[in-house]
Motif scaffolding. Structure first.
Motif, PDB file in Angstrom:
ATOM      1  N   THR A 103     -17.208  74.045  -8.268  1.00  0.00           N
ATOM      2  CA  THR A 103     -15.908  74.069  -7.808  1.00  0.00           C
ATOM      3  C   THR A 103     -14.557  73.729  -8.049  1.00  0.00           C
ATOM      4  O   THR A 103     -14.531  72.514  -8.341  1.00  0.00           O
ATOM      5  CB  THR A 103     -16.012  72.946  -5.891  1.00  0.00           C
ATOM      6  OG1 THR A 103     -17.008  73.280  -6.398  1.00  0.00           O
ATOM      7  CG2 THR A 103     -15.033  73.247  -5.280  1.00  0.00           C
TER       8      THR A 103
ATOM      9  N   SER B 101     -16.073  76.884  -0.561  1.00  0.00           N
ATOM     10  CA  SER B 101     -15.484  75.888  -1.020  1.00  0.00           C
ATOM     11  C   SER B 101     -13.841  75.711  -1.254  1.00  0.00           C
ATOM     12  O   SER B 101     -13.477  74.188  -1.855  1.00  0.00           O
ATOM     13  CB  SER B 101     -15.816  75.268  -2.763  1.00  0.00           C
ATOM     14  OG  SER B 101     -15.223  76.508  -2.938  1.00  0.00           O
TER      15      SER B 101
ATOM     16  N   ALA C  34     -11.966  72.350  -0.713  1.00  0.00           N
ATOM     17  CA  ALA C  34     -11.783  71.218  -1.222  1.00  0.00           C
ATOM     18  C   ALA C  34     -10.280  71.229  -1.504  1.00  0.00           C
ATOM     19  O   ALA C  34     -10.551  70.489  -2.490  1.00  0.00           O
ATOM     20  CB  ALA C  34     -12.915  71.424  -2.052  1.00  0.00           C
TER      21      ALA C  34
ATOM     22  N   MET D 134     -19.663  66.720  -3.567  1.00  0.00           N
ATOM     23  CA  MET D 134     -19.523  68.086  -4.257  1.00  0.00           C
ATOM     24  C   MET D 134     -19.628  68.372  -6.119  1.00  0.00           C
ATOM     25  O   MET D 134     -18.788  66.753  -6.652  1.00  0.00           O
ATOM     26  CB  MET D 134     -18.313  68.778  -4.087  1.00  0.00           C
ATOM     27  CG  MET D 134     -18.591  69.246  -2.477  1.00  0.00           C
ATOM     28  SD  MET D 134     -17.338  70.120  -2.174  1.00  0.00           S
ATOM     29  CE  MET D 134     -17.348  71.251  -2.617  1.00  0.00           C
TER      30      MET D 134
ATOM     31  N   VAL E 211     -22.957  74.855   1.269  1.00  0.00           N
ATOM     32  CA  VAL E 211     -21.990  74.180   1.011  1.00  0.00           C
ATOM     33  C   VAL E 211     -23.232  72.779   0.663  1.00  0.00           C
ATOM     34  O   VAL E 211     -23.670  72.011  -0.869  1.00  0.00           O
ATOM     35  CB  VAL E 211     -21.073  72.902   1.146  1.00  0.00           C
ATOM     36  CG1 VAL E 211     -20.762  72.105   0.743  1.00  0.00           C
ATOM     37  CG2 VAL E 211     -19.507  74.148   1.291  1.00  0.00           C
TER      38      VAL E 211
ATOM     39  N   TRP F 251     -25.549  73.588  -2.441  1.00  0.00           N
ATOM     40  CA  TRP F 251     -25.224  72.991  -3.646  1.00  0.00           C
ATOM     41  C   TRP F 251     -24.924  71.729  -4.330  1.00  0.00           C
ATOM     42  O   TRP F 251     -24.742  70.832  -3.706  1.00  0.00           O
ATOM     43  CB  TRP F 251     -23.240  73.553  -4.018  1.00  0.00           C
ATOM     44  CG  TRP F 251     -23.225  74.721  -3.677  1.00  0.00           C
ATOM     45  CD1 TRP F 251     -23.829  76.038  -3.980  1.00  0.00           C
ATOM     46  CD2 TRP F 251     -21.303  75.372  -3.197  1.00  0.00           C
ATOM     47  NE1 TRP F 251     -23.075  76.761  -3.384  1.00  0.00           N
ATOM     48  CE2 TRP F 251     -21.600  76.619  -3.013  1.00  0.00           C
ATOM     49  CE3 TRP F 251     -20.083  74.707  -2.872  1.00  0.00           C
ATOM     50  CZ2 TRP F 251     -21.182  78.127  -2.483  1.00  0.00           C
ATOM     51  CZ3 TRP F 251     -19.222  75.046  -2.234  1.00  0.00           C
ATOM     52  CH2 TRP F 251     -19.390  76.452  -2.378  1.00  0.00           C
TER      53      TRP F 251
END
Lengths: 321, 321
Positions: free
Chosen positions: A178, A191, A194, A217, A286, A289
């Motif tokens: 990301t 994403s 973020a 993340m 999310v 991930w």
């Protein structure tokens, strides 16, 4: 030397173009996107070495016109694409842009520019959820995508590997973490938040955090992603071995740590602009991930590790000084 | 109940058709292939429940005619394809048949038969070489194909997973080991020799062994492959979890062991008909296939383990008694 970038109107595309123009004084750079790209403002002095073309790559005719046997590119950077939430919301559009347009470019290239270097921005979204605490490398965990976006990326990687193995092309698929903090606007990436939670407060705007602060993340600063994209074309093809795919280095951070760094560098008046509003659709994507990667292969190939979250935000904040 | 099989003229297609017709007394079975399939001779008494159609699946019109909203199949078995050596020799043909035709069927099915069960014969050729002695499971080793055939299979698996995740279809991709002893003729599979060296001597013909006797392979008897293909449609979709792909059970044997079993069951007069003649092209492909698999996932899902090589050959030899 001549280089082309697709998806060059996007944030990473613009930053990459500026980096190539700046670091390669003899290079000419062609920028294409579905909307005619601009010369990046930070590289305005290199405008004479830049060509900007509006090109809808879902049209085979446009692809055939862009890539011809009379002009050989040194490197083709494939950055165009519909992002993760966008591809999940509109399946057909994602397939057309992320898979079919890319494949038609690969096929055109192998016919008019056999063996040309192709750098493809794949994504760590090729991976589905890993067991908690499991650290992923390129060789210990199979990519089973949890999104159409990840599936399309994985399919292009598979094509690129086969085309490279057969000598049709010289492919390099870099799987991006990301990317944060992205300048520009919120995107259709799941994403997007973020970057939004840092960028928007610095712009004086409110931002929405759709996931828990506990969420961890695997992220990467734009500066390092661009540096590694430049690097991707410099690595000798023999170094890649059986697979042309590489998990790019990044940094594991929690949203809480991101917000702490925001407050530390931007002050509490920026921190309060982030509003927590849970979005199950975004969270579902999310949570698939994993934040745990061992980037040993990338580092061994010569890609660079990332800077800290604080340094990342400090770099972003410079434009407001 | 109505079932359709593509590639139904092939050896596995014919055996599968016979097994379905025999075990499902109420089922009608449609057989299609680029050459009009025959009703399998072992199921001749069920000819009235069998429809045989010549269909070139690379034509979207043919696909649209075959799959319509007015006739819903219970299960679509996708067995058509260009085999491994064939796909390596003719890249475009492999892409067209193994990837494009299959994708066009998947797209047609999701539009006219949403949610239909699709059983796809993938292959363990999705895997490239593993470290010596490493035992592959579905979750500990990423598929990085070493052939265009394996790449095309992996891409279809990726589509099938995404289509299943989205509820477009109910896919099941079974990765077949090398199937031996195949009746019929030598094929365009790189592994064809693994059947040739048993079948041809039983037919009184010479056979060529293009790899070393030390070569170990992960093989499966036709009987068990067919039984597991039947099983594939019976497993509840929820059982598959994140991935619809399964490595089918098999058996690790060396060519030496295969030849010993041939001599034991067929006699030395058959054994001498196998001539060793090294073929580097075949060997290059075969050496990328690992012989070490742990089929725990398949067994857990209800697929069956294989019989011994001797029992396998004994079963094949029955037709000459």
């Amino acid at each position: 030397m001549s280089i082309i970038i697709t998806g060059a109107s996007g944030y990473v595309g613009q930053e990459l173009a500026a980096a190539l123009l700046t670091t390669l004084p003899d290079a000419t750079v062609t920028l294409t996107d579905v909307i005619r790209p601009e010369v990046p403002s930070s590289a305005a002095q290199h405008a004479s070495r830049t060509t900007c073309i509006e090109a809808d790559l879902t049209s085979p005719d446009v692809v055939a016109e862009l890539f011809t046997s009379t002009h050989r590119f040194d490197t083709v950077y494939l950055l165009h694409g519909i992002m993760s939430s966008g591809s999940e919301a509109n399946f057909e559009l994602g397939m057309r842009v992320n898979l079919d347009a890319t494949r038609s470019i690969l096929d055109r290239l192998r016919s008019v520019m056999t063996g040309v270097k192709v750098v493809f921005t794949s994504s760590l979204a090729v991976y589905g959820p890993a067991p908690t605490g499991f650290t992923i490398t390129e060789t210990n965990f199979p990519p089973v995508p949890s999104s159409s976006y990840g599936s399309q990326k994985l399919i292009v990687e598979t094509l690129l590997n086969d085309y490279s193995r057969r000598g049709f092309l010289d492919g390099r698929a870099v799987r991006l973490p990301t990317v944060t903090v992205r300048a520009g606007k919120p995107t259709q990436a799941a994403s997007s938040f973020a970057s939004d939670i840092i960028r928007e407060p610095f712009m004086g705007n409110k931002a929405v955090l759709p996931v828990s602060q506990d969420t961890e993340m695997w992220i990467c600063s734009p500066k390092m992603v661009v540096r590694n994209l430049v690097r991707a074309r410099e690595i000798p093809k023999e170094a890649f071995g059986e697979s042309r795919s590489v998990n790019l280095p990044g940094l594991k951070v929690s949203i809480r740590e991101m917000l702490q760094a925001l407050e530390e560098i931007g002050g509490p008046e920026r921190r309060v602009l982030v509003e927590e509003r849970y979005d199950p659709d975004v969270d579902r994507i999310v949570q698939t991930w994993t934040p745990d990667f061992d980037p040993a292969r990338a580092l061994g190939l010569g890609f660079e590790g990332d800077v800290s979250m604080r340094e990342n935000i400090r770099e972003y904040a410079k434009r407001f000084e």
